[in-house]
Design a protein around this motif. Structure first.
Motif, PDB file in Angstrom:
ATOM      1  N   ARG A  65       0.819  -1.235   0.000  1.00  0.00           N
ATOM      2  CA  ARG A  65       0.000   0.000   0.000  1.00  0.00           C
ATOM      3  C   ARG A  65       0.846   1.276   0.000  1.00  0.00           C
ATOM      4  N   PHE A  66       1.970   1.259  -0.728  1.00  0.00           N
ATOM      5  CA  PHE A  66       2.854   2.422  -0.758  1.00  0.00           C
ATOM      6  C   PHE A  66       2.185   3.612  -1.435  1.00  0.00           C
ATOM      7  N   GLY A  67       2.322   4.775  -0.826  1.00  0.00           N
ATOM      8  CA  GLY A  67       1.814   6.002  -1.415  1.00  0.00           C
ATOM      9  C   GLY A  67       2.762   7.148  -1.123  1.00  0.00           C
ATOM     10  N   GLU A  68       2.788   8.134  -2.000  1.00  0.00           N
ATOM     11  CA  GLU A  68       3.658   9.295  -1.799  1.00  0.00           C
ATOM     12  C   GLU A  68       2.893  10.472  -1.217  1.00  0.00           C
ATOM     13  N   SER A  69       1.698  10.189  -0.700  1.00  0.00           N
ATOM     14  CA  SER A  69       0.944  11.200   0.041  1.00  0.00           C
ATOM     15  C   SER A  69       0.186  10.491   1.161  1.00  0.00           C
ATOM     16  N   ASN A  70      -0.321  11.272   2.121  1.00  0.00           N
ATOM     17  CA  ASN A  70      -0.903  10.706   3.335  1.00  0.00           C
ATOM     18  C   ASN A  70      -2.328  10.188   3.178  1.00  0.00           C
TER      19      ASN A  70
ATOM     20  N   ASN B 271      -4.372  14.997   2.376  1.00  0.00           N
ATOM     21  CA  ASN B 271      -3.558  14.266   1.406  1.00  0.00           C
ATOM     22  C   ASN B 271      -2.215  14.936   1.138  1.00  0.00           C
ATOM     23  N   HIS B 272      -1.511  15.321   2.198  1.00  0.00           N
ATOM     24  CA  HIS B 272      -0.222  15.983   2.044  1.00  0.00           C
ATOM     25  C   HIS B 272       0.797  15.047   1.398  1.00  0.00           C
ATOM     26  N   LEU B 273       1.625  15.631   0.541  1.00  0.00           N
ATOM     27  CA  LEU B 273       2.686  14.855  -0.094  1.00  0.00           C
ATOM     28  C   LEU B 273       3.762  14.479   0.918  1.00  0.00           C
ATOM     29  N   ARG B 274       4.428  13.365   0.671  1.00  0.00           N
ATOM     30  CA  ARG B 274       5.528  12.905   1.517  1.00  0.00           C
ATOM     31  C   ARG B 274       6.824  13.061   0.717  1.00  0.00           C
ATOM     32  N   PRO B 275       7.561  14.106   0.970  1.00  0.00           N
ATOM     33  CA  PRO B 275       8.727  14.393   0.118  1.00  0.00           C
ATOM     34  C   PRO B 275       9.828  13.356   0.214  1.00  0.00           C
ATOM     35  N   ASN B 276       9.846  12.537   1.283  1.00  0.00           N
ATOM     36  CA  ASN B 276      10.919  11.558   1.437  1.00  0.00           C
ATOM     37  C   ASN B 276      10.468  10.119   1.235  1.00  0.00           C
ATOM     38  N   ALA B 277       9.228   9.924   0.800  1.00  0.00           N
ATOM     39  CA  ALA B 277       8.726   8.561   0.617  1.00  0.00           C
ATOM     40  C   ALA B 277       9.488   7.814  -0.468  1.00  0.00           C
ATOM     41  N   TRP B 278      10.060   8.540  -1.398  1.00  0.00           N
ATOM     42  CA  TRP B 278      10.755   7.906  -2.530  1.00  0.00           C
ATOM     43  C   TRP B 278      11.917   7.034  -2.084  1.00  0.00           C
ATOM     44  N   ARG B 279      12.448   7.294  -0.900  1.00  0.00           N
ATOM     45  CA  ARG B 279      13.597   6.504  -0.462  1.00  0.00           C
ATOM     46  C   ARG B 279      13.212   5.032  -0.287  1.00  0.00           C
ATOM     47  N   TYR B 280      12.013   4.776   0.229  1.00  0.00           N
ATOM     48  CA  TYR B 280      11.565   3.386   0.360  1.00  0.00           C
ATOM     49  C   TYR B 280      11.292   2.791  -1.021  1.00  0.00           C
ATOM     50  N   ARG B 281      10.665   3.571  -1.888  1.00  0.00           N
ATOM     51  CA  ARG B 281      10.414   3.102  -3.253  1.00  0.00           C
ATOM     52  C   ARG B 281      11.723   2.686  -3.924  1.00  0.00           C
TER      53      ARG B 281
ATOM     54  N   GLY C 241       1.507   3.456   4.376  1.00  0.00           N
ATOM     55  CA  GLY C 241       0.064   3.556   4.169  1.00  0.00           C
ATOM     56  C   GLY C 241      -0.499   4.918   4.518  1.00  0.00           C
ATOM     57  N   ILE C 242      -1.828   4.999   4.506  1.00  0.00           N
ATOM     58  CA  ILE C 242      -2.491   6.274   4.778  1.00  0.00           C
ATOM     59  C   ILE C 242      -2.300   6.684   6.237  1.00  0.00           C
ATOM     60  N   HIS C 243      -2.352   7.995   6.462  1.00  0.00           N
ATOM     61  CA  HIS C 243      -2.146   8.531   7.809  1.00  0.00           C
ATOM     62  C   HIS C 243      -2.923   9.835   7.935  1.00  0.00           C
ATOM     63  N   ASP C 244      -3.800   9.895   8.910  1.00  0.00           N
ATOM     64  CA  ASP C 244      -4.648  11.075   9.105  1.00  0.00           C
ATOM     65  C   ASP C 244      -3.862  12.162   9.827  1.00  0.00           C
ATOM     66  N   THR C 245      -3.625  13.277   9.131  1.00  0.00           N
ATOM     67  CA  THR C 245      -2.841  14.367   9.723  1.00  0.00           C
ATOM     68  C   THR C 245      -3.711  15.425  10.386  1.00  0.00           C
ATOM     69  N   VAL C 246      -5.035  15.272  10.314  1.00  0.00           N
ATOM     70  CA  VAL C 246      -5.938  16.214  10.979  1.00  0.00           C
ATOM     71  C   VAL C 246      -6.176  15.700  12.392  1.00  0.00           C
ATOM     72  N   GLY C 247      -5.536  16.327  13.359  1.00  0.00           N
ATOM     73  CA  GLY C 247      -5.622  15.851  14.734  1.00  0.00           C
ATOM     74  C   GLY C 247      -7.015  16.023  15.329  1.00  0.00           C
ATOM     75  N   ILE C 248      -7.433  15.051  16.119  1.00  0.00           N
ATOM     76  CA  ILE C 248      -8.700  15.113  16.852  1.00  0.00           C
ATOM     77  C   ILE C 248      -8.384  15.480  18.295  1.00  0.00           C
TER      78      ILE C 248
END
Length: 578
Positions: free
Chosen positions: A249-254, A259-269, A312-319
């Motif tokens: 489930r690799f994604g380059e955004s959350n 849906n913020h981009l992940r600028p360093n996700a490419w390292r795992y790819r 995977g996905i990650h919710d960045t909007v804190g509750i």
């Protein structure tokens, strides 16, 4: 060097690695077998007993349990089965159970497969032990999974097509074809074979030169040489890494609404691609993804592997409420546990979050045991592999951002030109000043000397706080963005929307595009942003955007009424565009 990965090392993850290797050795069957396996006391007989019991529970007990006893047969316990001679100790040929299934009289729902009959024979020969008593009826889907059984060496079958076989695998395929009355396909031509191999291994068709070379090579090793060449190609890893990245489930955004981009996700790819191209052993490949920060500490190429855990996905909007915070946390853990189970074990472990699994042999408590192993893992970026940068690294670090900025500007300019063509083709009135848009807006004016440039917003399209992801300033006849912080320019603003690290003043001139690198005013429908150049220059163009990312997503908060002013001293201002 930053990595999108866990921000805390958990030694407990090594336990998960151990569990994985146990599973791949097929020691995680039904609970009774699993218990024996984990204590090191399992045997082949345990597996046979477990599989046989699962077969009886799914195909026999609907009629032959302790209540119905159809035909006087109760197969729910060993003692009852022996009492009525359904099982004759270590003598399958004298056992009623074997006689009935061999004849096809039982079960009435359809004759057992030959391998199932062989299993029952082997079980009775080994003593006919029950892993638990009494057995209870189960559906076929709840029988011990084939994927968790020990690896065996079945006899190589025969068929009329064996003369065509190049290896033993072919003979298994030919057997199944023969059973279904299908003949093998004709032998492929050389060009078809080359095309299949090239597309399978690299995803690309062969080039004309490659085709000519292969057709001209009449040596016995011609095909082997093609395969070796394709496996050595970087395109091999690039193609096959995509499949693994899908599985995990690799994604380059959350994901989620921001849906913020992940600028360093490419390292795992890149780690996955590199692993395929290096032909890394699978057990090492798995171990590094679960605990690369332990196994390869200090090696950025291995530490990057733990990006698997947070791909995977990650919710960045804190509750704010505690219940909501805990819910988000367990959602993150479930994502890690579910992906680990699906990718490495082939099991839907996530179902056991709420109840004992209805099909796979996973109790609810095991879900939370595995989740505890990952309790130290959290989403975030961290520094990996600290080392002295080479001269080439330093040069790339300086030039790459500028190259990206220039290419993005070119792409946005092409987008702007395409928009103009579409408008003309639709007979629209194209004025000298087009409507503002999120991706690219250009204000040109007569050349003038300036050291300060101020962009004042008077209104936005939706009345919300205005947003700008980049302000660019160009000198007459120049292509260099003078507003970049890297060129010594300084950014200031009237205010900043509080609480968002991605919407800061510094993003006005950091050379990065997109919502994740933008400034937002703290005033609805208004505000100003200002750039102070390193030195005065003769300028004639301002480019600005709200979301000029490679894949723009947002078009809210766009300034629709504004003025651009310049100044030499920061005191006296002159409007140059509105």
């Amino acid at each position: 060097m930053s990595l999108r990965t866990s921000t805390r090392v958990s030694a407990m993850r090594m336990i998960v690695i151990g569990a994985y290797f146990l599973a791949t050795a097929a020691v995680m069957g039904a609970p009774a077998v699993r218990s024996a396996a984990l204590t090191g006391r399992f045997s082949p007989q345990d597996f046979v007993s477990n599989r046989a019991a699962g077969l009886i529970a799914s195909r026999c007990l609907t009629c032959h349990d302790s209540v119905k006893k159809a035909g006087g047969l109760d197969l729910s316990s060993r003692s009852q089965a022996i009492q009525v001679h359904a099982i004759v100790d270590k003598n399958p040929n004298q056992s009623k159970l074997i006689k009935m299934v061999v004849s096809g009289k039982m079960p009435p729902t359809g004759k057992l497969k030959q391998e199932e009959i062989s299993l029952l024979r082997a079980w009775i020969e080994s003593g006919g032990n029950y892993p638990k008593e009494p057995l209870t009826t189960t559906f076929a889907a709840m029988a011990p999974l084939w994927s968790l059984q020990p690896i065996s060496n079945p006899a190589v079958p025969s068929s009329p097509f064996d003369a065509l076989a190049r290896n033993q695998i072919d003979r298994f395929i030919f057997q199944k074809l023969n059973e279904r009355g299908i003949s093998p396909s004709p032998v492929a031509s050389k060009i078809a074979l080359l095309r299949r191999a090239t597309i399978d291994l690299t995803g690309l068709p062969p080039t004309l030169d490659e085709a000519r070379a292969f057709l001209a090579d009449n040596s016995p090793s011609a095909y082997n040489k093609v395969v070796d060449r394709l496996l050595a190609s970087p395109a091999y890893g690039e193609r096959w890494a995509r499949h693994w990245l899908d599985v995990v489930r690799f994604g380059e955004s959350n994901g989620y609404e921001q849906n913020h981009l992940r600028p360093n996700a490419w390292r795992y790819r890149d780690y996955v691609t590199r692993s395929f191209n290096e032909d890394k052993p699978f057990d090492r490949f798995v171990a590094e993804q679960l605990a690369g920060d332990v196994l390869g500490k200090g090696d950025p190429g291995i530490e990057a592997a733990t990006g698997f855990l947070v791909a995977g996905i990650h919710d960045t909007v804190g509750i704010q409420e505690e219940e909501g915070t805990r819910q988000q946390r367990i959602n993150d853990l479930e994502d890690i546990v579910s992906t680990t189970g699906a990718a490495l074990l082939g099991l839907t472990v996530g179902c056991a979050r709420c109840h004992d699994h209805k099909f796979d042999p996973i109790p609810q408590r095991d879900f939370y045991r595995i989740a505890a192993c990952f309790a130290g893992v959290r989403h975030g970026d961290r520094v990996i592999g600290k080392r002295e940068l080479s001269a080439k690294d330093k040069e790339e670090r300086e030039t790459t951002p500028r190259d990206i900025l220039a290419l993005t500007n070119e792409m946005n300019e092409l987008d702007d030109q395409a928009r103009q063509i579409v408008l003309r083709d639709h007979k629209s009135n194209v004025s000298t000043r087009t409507a503002v848009n999120a991706r690219r807006n250009v204000d040109e004016f007569p050349p003038a000397n300036a050291k300060f440039v101020r962009f004042t917003i008077l209104a936005t399209r939706d009345g919300a706080e205005p947003c700008i992801d980049e302000l660019q300033i160009f000198a007459l006849g120049g292509t260099e963005n003078l507003a970049l912080a890297a060129n010594g320019a300084k950014a200031t603003a009237s205010s900043v929307l509080p609480g968002f690290s991605i919407h800061q003043v510094a993003h006005l001139n950091d050379g990065l595009f997109g919502n994740e690198h933008s400034w937002i005013s703290n005033e609805r429908g208004k505000g100003w942003a200002q750039i102070e150049l390193a030195k005065s220059a003769l300028i004639n163009r301002i480019d600005w955007s709200r979301d000029a990312a490679e894949i723009p997503r947002l078009d809210d908060r766009i300034p629709t009424a504004y003025r651009i002013e310049i100044s030499i001293d920061g005191q006296e201002w002159k409007a140059v565009s509105t």
